[in-house]
Each structure stands twice: as C-alpha cells, then as structure tokens.
Design a protein around this motif. Structure first.
Motif, PDB file in Angstrom:
ATOM      1  N   ARG A  18     -87.640  -3.179 138.286  1.00 41.48           N
ATOM      2  CA  ARG A  18     -87.933  -1.803 137.870  1.00 41.48           C
ATOM      3  C   ARG A  18     -86.638  -1.045 137.620  1.00 41.48           C
ATOM      4  O   ARG A  18     -86.461  -0.401 136.587  1.00 41.48           O
ATOM      5  N   TYR A  19     -85.722  -1.115 138.558  1.00 39.92           N
ATOM      6  CA  TYR A  19     -84.467  -0.379 138.425  1.00 39.92           C
ATOM      7  C   TYR A  19     -83.682  -0.836 137.200  1.00 39.92           C
ATOM      8  O   TYR A  19     -83.232  -0.011 136.399  1.00 39.92           O
ATOM      9  N   LEU A  20     -83.524  -2.145 137.048  1.00 37.61           N
ATOM     10  CA  LEU A  20     -82.743  -2.670 135.928  1.00 37.61           C
ATOM     11  C   LEU A  20     -83.401  -2.367 134.582  1.00 37.61           C
ATOM     12  O   LEU A  20     -82.718  -2.004 133.620  1.00 37.61           O
ATOM     13  N   THR A  21     -84.716  -2.504 134.513  1.00 33.99           N
ATOM     14  CA  THR A  21     -85.426  -2.211 133.265  1.00 33.99           C
ATOM     15  C   THR A  21     -85.328  -0.733 132.922  1.00 33.99           C
ATOM     16  O   THR A  21     -85.072  -0.369 131.777  1.00 33.99           O
ATOM     17  N   ASP A  22     -85.510   0.107 133.913  1.00 31.65           N
ATOM     18  CA  ASP A  22     -85.407   1.554 133.695  1.00 31.65           C
ATOM     19  C   ASP A  22     -84.031   1.918 133.151  1.00 31.65           C
ATOM     20  O   ASP A  22     -83.909   2.660 132.181  1.00 31.65           O
ATOM     21  N   ARG A  23     -82.989   1.404 133.766  1.00 33.57           N
ATOM     22  CA  ARG A  23     -81.628   1.711 133.323  1.00 33.57           C
ATOM     23  C   ARG A  23     -81.370   1.172 131.917  1.00 33.57           C
ATOM     24  O   ARG A  23     -80.751   1.848 131.094  1.00 33.57           O
ATOM     25  N   LEU A  24     -81.834  -0.036 131.630  1.00 27.68           N
ATOM     26  CA  LEU A  24     -81.631  -0.638 130.308  1.00 27.68           C
ATOM     27  C   LEU A  24     -82.338   0.176 129.227  1.00 27.68           C
ATOM     28  O   LEU A  24     -81.741   0.520 128.204  1.00 27.68           O
ATOM     29  N   VAL A  25     -83.597   0.485 129.448  1.00 26.39           N
ATOM     30  CA  VAL A  25     -84.368   1.240 128.458  1.00 26.39           C
ATOM     31  C   VAL A  25     -83.795   2.645 128.293  1.00 26.39           C
ATOM     32  O   VAL A  25     -83.606   3.119 127.172  1.00 26.39           O
ATOM     33  N   GLN A  26     -83.496   3.302 129.391  1.00 28.08           N
ATOM     34  CA  GLN A  26     -83.006   4.678 129.319  1.00 28.08           C
ATOM     35  C   GLN A  26     -81.638   4.757 128.639  1.00 28.08           C
ATOM     36  O   GLN A  26     -81.347   5.722 127.942  1.00 28.08           O
ATOM     37  N   SER A  27     -80.818   3.712 128.809  1.00 27.79           N
ATOM     38  CA  SER A  27     -79.489   3.728 128.192  1.00 27.79           C
ATOM     39  C   SER A  27     -79.555   3.632 126.669  1.00 27.79           C
ATOM     40  O   SER A  27     -78.608   3.976 125.977  1.00 27.79           O
ATOM     41  N   ARG A  28     -80.678   3.194 126.156  1.00 31.07           N
ATOM     42  CA  ARG A  28     -80.844   3.046 124.714  1.00 31.07           C
ATOM     43  C   ARG A  28     -81.449   4.299 124.057  1.00 31.07           C
ATOM     44  O   ARG A  28     -81.671   4.313 122.859  1.00 31.07           O
ATOM     45  N   HIS A  29     -81.738   5.313 124.854  1.00 26.36           N
ATOM     46  CA  HIS A  29     -82.330   6.544 124.328  1.00 26.36           C
ATOM     47  C   HIS A  29     -81.476   7.735 124.736  1.00 26.36           C
ATOM     48  O   HIS A  29     -81.173   7.912 125.911  1.00 26.36           O
ATOM     49  N   ASP A  30     -81.124   8.535 123.780  1.00 27.24           N
ATOM     50  CA  ASP A  30     -80.316   9.720 124.040  1.00 27.24           C
ATOM     51  C   ASP A  30     -81.242  10.940 124.150  1.00 27.24           C
ATOM     52  O   ASP A  30     -81.236  11.829 123.300  1.00 27.24           O
ATOM     53  N   THR A  31     -82.058  10.942 125.200  1.00 28.03           N
ATOM     54  CA  THR A  31     -83.024  12.006 125.405  1.00 28.03           C
ATOM     55  C   THR A  31     -83.316  12.135 126.894  1.00 28.03           C
ATOM     56  O   THR A  31     -83.059  11.200 127.664  1.00 28.03           O
ATOM     57  N   VAL A  32     -83.858  13.281 127.287  1.00 30.35           N
ATOM     58  CA  VAL A  32     -84.226  13.477 128.686  1.00 30.35           C
ATOM     59  C   VAL A  32     -85.595  12.881 128.994  1.00 30.35           C
ATOM     60  O   VAL A  32     -85.993  12.805 130.158  1.00 30.35           O
ATOM     61  N   PHE A  33     -86.327  12.453 127.962  1.00 28.87           N
ATOM     62  CA  PHE A  33     -87.653  11.873 128.192  1.00 28.87           C
ATOM     63  C   PHE A  33     -87.498  10.571 128.971  1.00 28.87           C
ATOM     64  O   PHE A  33     -86.670   9.730 128.629  1.00 28.87           O
ATOM     65  N   PRO A  34     -88.297  10.351 130.010  1.00 22.90           N
ATOM     66  CA  PRO A  34     -88.147   9.184 130.882  1.00 22.90           C
ATOM     67  C   PRO A  34     -88.753   7.895 130.302  1.00 22.90           C
ATOM     68  O   PRO A  34     -89.747   7.356 130.808  1.00 22.90           O
ATOM     69  N   TRP A  35     -88.148   7.379 129.245  1.00 25.39           N
ATOM     70  CA  TRP A  35     -88.655   6.175 128.591  1.00 25.39           C
ATOM     71  C   TRP A  35     -88.650   4.959 129.512  1.00 25.39           C
ATOM     72  O   TRP A  35     -89.522   4.096 129.421  1.00 25.39           O
TER      73      TRP A  35
END
Length: 118
Positions: free
Chosen positions: A17-34
């Motif tokens: 969960r942690y690694l996926t969250d960080r990977l996905v979030q790093s690819r989006h320049d937004t505050v939305f919690p992708w």
C-alpha cells in the motif's frame, strides 16, 4: 493458525500500500489522493475476485483479511478527504468521495463476476 495467515497477508499488504501510494502519487502533480484511490480500488477488485471464486478459507484469510485488509485504507481515505475540504478544495473532496465509493463498488462487482466465471 488463522491469525498467522492474516498477519502474513498484512505483512505484504501494508508495504505494498505504501509503495503503491507513493509511486502513483509521484506521477501526479495534484493534491487529489490518486495513490489512495488506486490501492482502495485494487483491494476491492482483489476481494471481489476472491469472493466470486469462493476459494478455501485459508486463502480468504491470507489474501482477503490479510493482504486486502492491509492494502486498503478507509482511514487514509477519510483523512485525505477531510484535508481537501479543510484546505478549500471542497469539489475535490466530493469528487474523492464519489469516485472512491463508485469505483470501489464497481471493482468489487466486476471482481465477483470475473471470479464466479473462473
């Protein structure tokens, strides 16, 4: 023995969960919690597949309660939605709620359908 299966699944699900969250979030320049959305929808799909396929109770404990329980995160979803609202991004907060619930339910239904067809 059952608790060991849940713990083993959780030991994989939490870091995933942690690694996926960080990977996905790093690819989006937004505050939305992708990232949180991605892990929650993925967990719903996996749990739906398990439910539809009706595997043995050991697999349900390992993957359902353990992996999916640690992979998905209602508390982070709630916290991030609250933060969006508090930071003046009310539309994003509402979008997060609608998208998370509808995509999660949709993924679970698809998982049950696919699992049942297997």
């Amino acid at each position: 023995m059952n608790w060991l299966l849940v713990a083993a699944g959780g030991m994989v699900g939490a870091p995933l969960r942690y690694l996926t969250d960080r990977l996905v979030q790093s690819r989006h320049d937004t505050v939305f919690p992708w990232g949180t959305l991605a892990v929650n929808v993925t967990g719903c799909l996996i749990l739906g597949l398990l439910t539809g396929a009706a595997p043995g109770s050991n697999l349900q404990l390992l993957l359902g309660a353990g992996l999916c329980g640690a992979l998905t995160t209602y508390s982070t979803f709630s916290y991030e939605t609250l933060r969006l609202a508090e930071d003046g991004a009310g539309l994003l907060a509402v979008a997060n709620i609608v998208l998370s619930v509808s995509a999660g339910l949709g993924a679970a239904f698809v998982g049950v359908w696919v699992g049942g067809a297997l």
